[in-house]
Scaffold this active site. Structure first.
Site, PDB file in Angstrom:
ATOM      1  N   GLU C 199       0.852  -1.191  -0.091  1.00  0.00           N
ATOM      2  CA  GLU C 199       0.065   0.126   0.109  1.00  0.00           C
ATOM      3  C   GLU C 199       0.769   1.381   0.058  1.00  0.00           C
ATOM      4  OE1 GLU C 199      -4.092   1.193   2.072  1.00  0.00           O
ATOM      5  OE2 GLU C 199      -2.851  -0.206   3.153  1.00  0.00           O
ATOM      6  N   HIS C 200       1.224   1.689  -1.067  1.00  0.00           N
ATOM      7  CA  HIS C 200       2.301   2.735  -1.210  1.00  0.00           C
ATOM      8  C   HIS C 200       2.326   3.289  -2.826  1.00  0.00           C
ATOM      9  CE1 HIS C 200       4.451  -1.163  -1.965  1.00  0.00           C
ATOM     10  NE2 HIS C 200       4.655  -0.553  -3.022  1.00  0.00           N
ATOM     11  N   ALA C 201       3.181   4.192  -2.978  1.00  0.00           N
ATOM     12  CA  ALA C 201       3.121   4.908  -4.447  1.00  0.00           C
ATOM     13  C   ALA C 201       4.869   4.820  -4.623  1.00  0.00           C
ATOM     14  CB  ALA C 201       2.723   6.106  -4.464  1.00  0.00           C
ATOM     15  N   GLY C 246      -0.737   2.211  -5.251  1.00  0.00           N
ATOM     16  CA  GLY C 246      -1.331   0.978  -5.210  1.00  0.00           C
ATOM     17  C   GLY C 246      -1.399   0.195  -3.874  1.00  0.00           C
TER      18      GLY C 246
END
Lengths: 285, 285, 285, 285, 285, 285
Positions: C199-201, C246
């Site tokens: 859970e990151h960009a 994402g």
């Protein structure tokens, strides 16, 4: 070698070809135009029909079974190293693959292989023809409707399929998408994998087969052409007209086959002998 | 407390019993003889029918849904801590178990439980009556033939089953063991477990249901009597005459339900409203 | 009621709407424009951000946990009967469904439901938008090639699939069907079903994701639009450009996710805070 | 608020702390030092023991069950939003997790959670103590022999295991590696998953338990200390001396528990009441 | 016996040892130093290379296949009762176990057994050498990094594995932990168990193989040394340099094999003949 | 033929019947009254006991194994096409089915079949006798108590079974329902399917066997009578007195066999040779 090879009490037809290294026992009766390869051993009591072939190293031996004998009908082919043992009949036109160990009888046109031998297919109706049409997974019948096959009168049907979040639905309408008004349905289920279930023709009854769960294969045979159909989709059906020889096998363990029939059950209406079937179908005189 | 409790713009019938700690919003209309327990919260827009019970701590809140309202029909029972949220109807005679979180409409007489709430059964048609008749595993219908049930016109059919080492066979004959000549069949498969699939009656269509793989349950209701049938056997069928309310649920993941219908598909022929059904069935005026 | 309702030591912003039956404890700090419904109970220590909604009967209680407090960030919605208990953070924009029992922290925009609460989806980027695009099973991307999506720069790729009797084959060519030359690949496997994984960009890294076994879902978010992609086919891939948030979840137990990345691993290159991501993406100032 | 809150006919002990928003019905009897949080609803008939805690929003309601009442014994903790409904007893020292929906009785010291509530563990005998010792997979008892536990007289035994390509073997010798000569063995099998099976102590009988297939958990309790043992290995045994309270649960569906007992069966030898057990064990006067 | 035994038209090299009971057909060509046991039958057309052994009772028969012949290359061993039938090549150095029924060609150095014969292993490159290195489960490559093998240039790579409660992760970097920059990847999946998939070398292409789900085996051969690697772990990879003969087999039904290739696909780049491979690899002149 | 057939250096007993096409090698020693069929090949070193039968086409060849020889003990029967290869012993009274490929030794009275050959049963103790008594599923022993068998002193015990919704219970009392006081128990588990585990008798030790999970088969043999018992029920036990030859096989993969023994372990107490057992049991002089 002749002394060791063919026992004087053996009977043999005309036109046979026997390798000098083959061994044929006393109580053996052989038809015409049989070919027996090198190293073959045939013990009696045994009857071998016309035009059979026994390739190199095959062994035919009823063994120590009471009243046991082996009958190999006409046009049967034993490949190299095949072994037949026990009281059994190999029906006409069968093919025993190399090294197969046959301990039970073999039906007409069946292909058997393995140790112990199991039915793995049926001899196609003419050279070069393949039988394994995968009906469910594709082929010509992708739209809704019926498709002809190589077997006289047999059609493959793709039925409507309605996708729904709550579950799928497939619909057939009798006299419309199903080509007749059925009198009867039956369900076949719980069949042990690969076992034969049903091997006969009908005089007047039409059938419409759908594999509603799992998968199975149907061989349809009009006496001249033979084709195999793998059914694995609740939206695909197979129509069999009267006077079609049908064989069902290769069931998956979860298979449920639904069959619609155009007539009520009548035992006299069944043809269970393949020779009689071919005569009724007008193929043989 | 009254100020906080019952909003002046709320409407309430006669004979109601409301605990002083309950909170009733402005846009709430409550029928006669309703019982509302302590700590209950009812937000509007909401309509609650006669003789309903809302036990301690239950919450009724349409929430922030456009045009959303909650309708709780007569004779419904909410157990302690039940939560109703969203635009939904709890149909008459339903029972919401303690702590159930209801996010979708509940059909008549259904029993719902869990988070999210799912249908776990149906309130039987009279006190002491159980609905869960296990049709397949035994009961009266052991021989071949039809058996009457408590639901008007509905019959349970045990079809011939031929056991065979090569596989089992079950047979039905249309117009004979199947009580009509079908125009249509359909197959239901791939249903997510426990989901409701089909909840309606037919004006003129007869149906004949067989669970040919896996298992499912059918509730049949003539407007007066209601009975549940667990179908888990390809040799057992359920006949539903016209004007029978039918519910299908409790599908196993591998279930395949085969249904014969006496008519072609006609949307106008379906009755999808239980109240209308009861009127057409002559139960209610 | 006020005495029982809002503790004098509680702090509250402007524009709040609190039902008189609600109970707010001493150590509670509430932002602006918060809406608190009837029967709501809020125990401290607790902080509630601007524009939150707490529907009827919801309960917020850190309980008897040492140093425990509950933080509910801005724009969060608790539906009727929701329960929050323990030391936890509900991040901005989350939605707690009716009756959900929340015992652990909730990430931004997540939708949680059930007892205990689990993530069931993400709030779509605008009203009426659905997130669950089933990429693998159909949609526009049926031929070979790339398809645009609603999320800026994200493309869905259908790769060639070669069917072969010995097994299937799917091929991608870097710089051709894969839009970049990767520096790195990684495999994700053995993920417990439904758990969040990633859970990151990324600031500069491009990614190309293929679910080569089983299935999983990817949520792609450009700060303005958000879309969910279910990957379940080794011949389907998802391309994520830099500065795309994402999330990966809904893994089947046999899922194996293959990811190509355009850069070597660099921890500084990850953006793990959604607020910072939106600022970098130019959405928020 | 007092009028709405605590019914005048309710009885309450000393040292209780009741939030003004709580509602307590007429037929409710509450012990000493009970803590009742905001928004709690307690309907009668109901008895609540000393030192219980009912956190915010919990609901206790026997409902419309004939002769129904709820008994919550001393030292029980209900977390936020817990719901108790029906005729049931929550035994002393139990813990009901947040949002749990309790519909059946809860045994002493059990921890229950979920909707419907199920036993997920047992409260350890003192703060900070964990109960879930994984006996089979490692721990101190790696060599062959007995290991003491925190529960008085209870020992964990690692028996010889002979690994062999032809299969594994585990051996015990009575009076040697098994600490007594058994009069009896019994096998427990076919236990529905997670159900409690056996919850009692013996006056004179010793026991030696081996989980020979699958896995189960045994809680051993000497009245003062309590410990849970996960048995999952045919070469690991648990010895329980007389006057040990034993609980068996968390059976896997394939679990087979083999028990050797030092005495023939005698019903009078069982202690089935936990309070009596503690008295006999000399813990309580 | 000679008349029956060796056909005058058969050709035989020097140093052969043929049992007088063996039968050799007209169109058979036998190399030097071949040993043929008792009861062996060899039908033509057939070519047998130098130093082959045919133990007692083995049968070699091309059968009735058009253009069919059998080629048994040098240094092949047929154990007692082996059967070869059909048009096929048994490549140099292979070993056919007793009673094996060979119906398809056998690759170099393969060991085949069963009915029908399947590859069960490969003859190791020198006496006493075992091929089945279990790469995944342990061995030398436990740390992260590359390990040399006995096959020239082939390396086994243990990639980083990040264990995480939310799922496991394995990472490879191109040009770093992966020894080249790939042009292409492909995935192999849905392979029927135990089938051979891929048996060739590349002129210039490098490969990097990872079994990301299930398991399979890879045999790597530099023309002089041969080694088998069982891949069953997504964090283990096998690097094959150009001019390495690679064989993939023993696929589990759920296997997914990921392969990186350093070149785009070019059919001319494949070497599919083992003899040519050995020449190009500089092993044979 | 004689020259090719029987090597002059072979030794043969009296009363033998050898087909002229059979081939017998130099280093072969054959007992009395042996029957050798057509096409049989026997290579040495090999010893064949009295009264053996080798049907048509069977092959016996130790092959190229160092120090290898084949010993076929008295009263063994090789059916048509059987192949024996390698260094092995076929013990007295065994039966090799048609086409079986025997690569390992065969125990006394075993029946082997398949490629490779596996034990599929044991030859019953007299003609017409079947061995596969299904003890668990029914038979005479339906009530509680002991039932005699055809094997001297061996009894089948049905133990009490208490069915309970909470799980099942089966109980045995030592010195009561179990006919002795055990000194020892052992558990057998993790046995590879179908493998033999245990084949011996005890001089003084009594045993009591219960298959507490899965299933296995026990062959009990008093030297004169032999019977096979399928154990598949935790409430069924088999008692073996001293001087009973016992064989355990056909283990299901989940089988757990619990054995009580009347003596501590003593290696000298085991009888591991069947010939010695028969002498000790007084059957042979």
């Amino acid at each position: 070698m002749t002394g060791a090879g063919i026992h004087p009490a053996a009977a043999m037809g005309t036109g046979c070809e026997v390798h000098p290294s083959a061994v044929v026992g006393a109580n053996v009766r052989i038809g015409d135009n049989v070919r027996i390869g090198p190293g073959v051993v045939i013990e009696g009591p045994c009857v071998i029909g016309d035009r059979c072939v026994l390739e190199a190293g095959s062994v035919v031996d009823p063994g120590d079974v009471e009243g046991g004998d082996i009958i190999i009908e006409q046009d049967t082919w034993l490949s190299a190293g095949a072994i037949l043992r026990g009281r059994l009949v190999v029906a006409g036109g069968a093919r025993v693959q190399a090294g197969a160990v046959v301990l039970r009888s073999v039906p007409p046109h069946a292909i058997v292989a393995g140790n112990p031998a199991q039915i793995v297919g049926y001899v196609p109706s003419f050279a070069g023809e393949r039988t394994d049409t995968l009906a469910g997974s594709g082929g010509a019948a992708q739209g809704v409707g019926a498709t002809a096959t190589r077997v006289c009168g047999v059609t493959l049907h793709r039925l409507p399929r309605i996708l729904d979040l709550r579950g799928n639905l497939s619909v057939g309408e009798f006299g419309r998408s199903v080509p007749f008004d059925p009198k009867r349905y039956f369900l076949v289920f719980g069949v042990p994998n690969a076992e034969i279930r049903g091997e006969h023709a009908h005089r007047t009854c039409e059938q419409f087969l759908i594999c509603v769960n799992g998968s199975c294969s149907v061989v349809a045979d009009d006496g001249t052409h033979r084709e195999e159909f793998a059914l694995d989709d609740p939206a695909v059906a197979l129509y069999l007209p009267p006077l079609t020889w049908g064989i069902q096998y290769k069931y998956s363990t979860d298979a449920v086959l639904l069959v619609f029939a155009s007539e009520f059950y009548d035992n006299a209406e069944y043809i269970r002998d393949y020779t009689e079937f071919r005569r009724l179908a007008g193929v043989d005189a």
